[in-house]
Scaffold this active site. Sequence first.
Site, PDB file in Angstrom:
ATOM      1  CB  THR A 180      -0.954  -0.007   1.214  1.00 48.03           C
ATOM      2  OG1 THR A 180      -1.824  -1.135   1.126  1.00 48.03           O
ATOM      3  CG2 THR A 180      -1.784   1.262   1.267  1.00 48.03           C
ATOM      4  CD  GLN A 211      -2.943 -12.177  -3.280  1.00 50.64           C
ATOM      5  OE1 GLN A 211      -2.598 -13.351  -3.105  1.00 50.64           O
ATOM      6  NE2 GLN A 211      -3.450 -11.450  -2.293  1.00 50.64           N
ATOM      7  CB  THR A 263      15.609   3.590  11.920  1.00 51.27           C
ATOM      8  OG1 THR A 263      16.252   4.787  12.380  1.00 51.27           O
ATOM      9  CG2 THR A 263      16.447   2.377  12.291  1.00 51.27           C
ATOM     10  CB  CYS A 281      -7.446  -4.791   1.987  1.00 43.85           C
ATOM     11  SG  CYS A 281      -5.949  -5.791   1.980  1.00 43.85           S
TER      12      CYS A 281
END
Length: 378
Positions: A74, A167, A232, A321
Amino acid sequence: MEGDVRVYLDHNATTPLRAEARAAMLAAMDVAGNPSSVHAEGRAAKMMVEKARGQVAALVGCDVSEVIFTSGATEAIAGVVQDAGNVAGAAVEHEAVRIWCPEAEQLPVDHNGHVDLNALPDGALAGKTLFLQRANSETGVLQPESLLDELARLGASPASVFRDAVQAAGKLPDLGRWRSDVGRHASLAVSAHKLGGPKGIGALIAGPEYTPGLMQPMLRGGGQELGRRAGTENVIGIAGFGAACAAAAQDLADGVWERVAELRNVLEKALEAASKKTIFVGKDVARLPNTSCFITPGWRGETQVMQMDLAGFAISAGSACSSGKVATSRVLTAMGFDDAEASCAVRVSLGPDTTKEQVLRFADAWTAKLKKHEARAA
């Protein structure tokens, strides 16, 4: 729960953590350094990050310099949109893509979920970045690899192409073709938890044109990831991601997914024998080897999911989702199924460790629930 041992058949939502990924993450937990530090502890952390970068690159088929670690696909998608601005995508793209494409910018698809070139408006892709999934998460249907060639033949090539390989990565052996298909302006996204890695880590694979200075930083504030994503690095997640990619590459080499495809076919044959009215979406076109999306008219998908959950099987009624919501699939309606049909769809997605015994046990349990449903409806 009616079943004695639960069976997980929702690998397209997320995959169980591989043993190799778990071991790599545990080892990374013992490394104290920051990858940006120059002392021995920092160099040890940096080595873990770079090892994983190489493992991801090997699976995808790109140069290590093109792997940008992100929090997941995303974020990678959002980064490409930020860089490209003007985007278009098929009506069956994942929600993380569709949210950036107004309905007017969504390309029509046919009944198999393939981009419908015959219905493509003139100039639909002019100057745009085309978001093009390799495989659909709900149906498993693969977009034809010839699509980009056909667009070029029609004089409708986009300015650049982004491939959603979430996928497909680790299940299909041909991801390396993405560079030759779309050239230097290509980009691609992968996500660790779809191939046995941890959640919350993924990568944007940026083609040669996406070099420092040409691609806008996804996050600002530091020089990490060659200046393209500040912050980081998630060393533990990255280490698990890399190890999962290496294990997935070995699965491909060992023919694991050919075996899984055979199990998928066994499943569909058993379900078809139980219900002649059940529709298997995309059955006549190329699909992911592990995915079966099927519609049983009159038996709502959410009901099937709950009943099978009680019987000890984890399946889904579509993409995971959507904040846990069960709604009519816009992917299936875009493919021409009406709302009533789409509301009766479920998805079963197998994994590398799924067994024939589990598949047949699911088919038996599903058939028993179907018979009860039909008896009540009679």
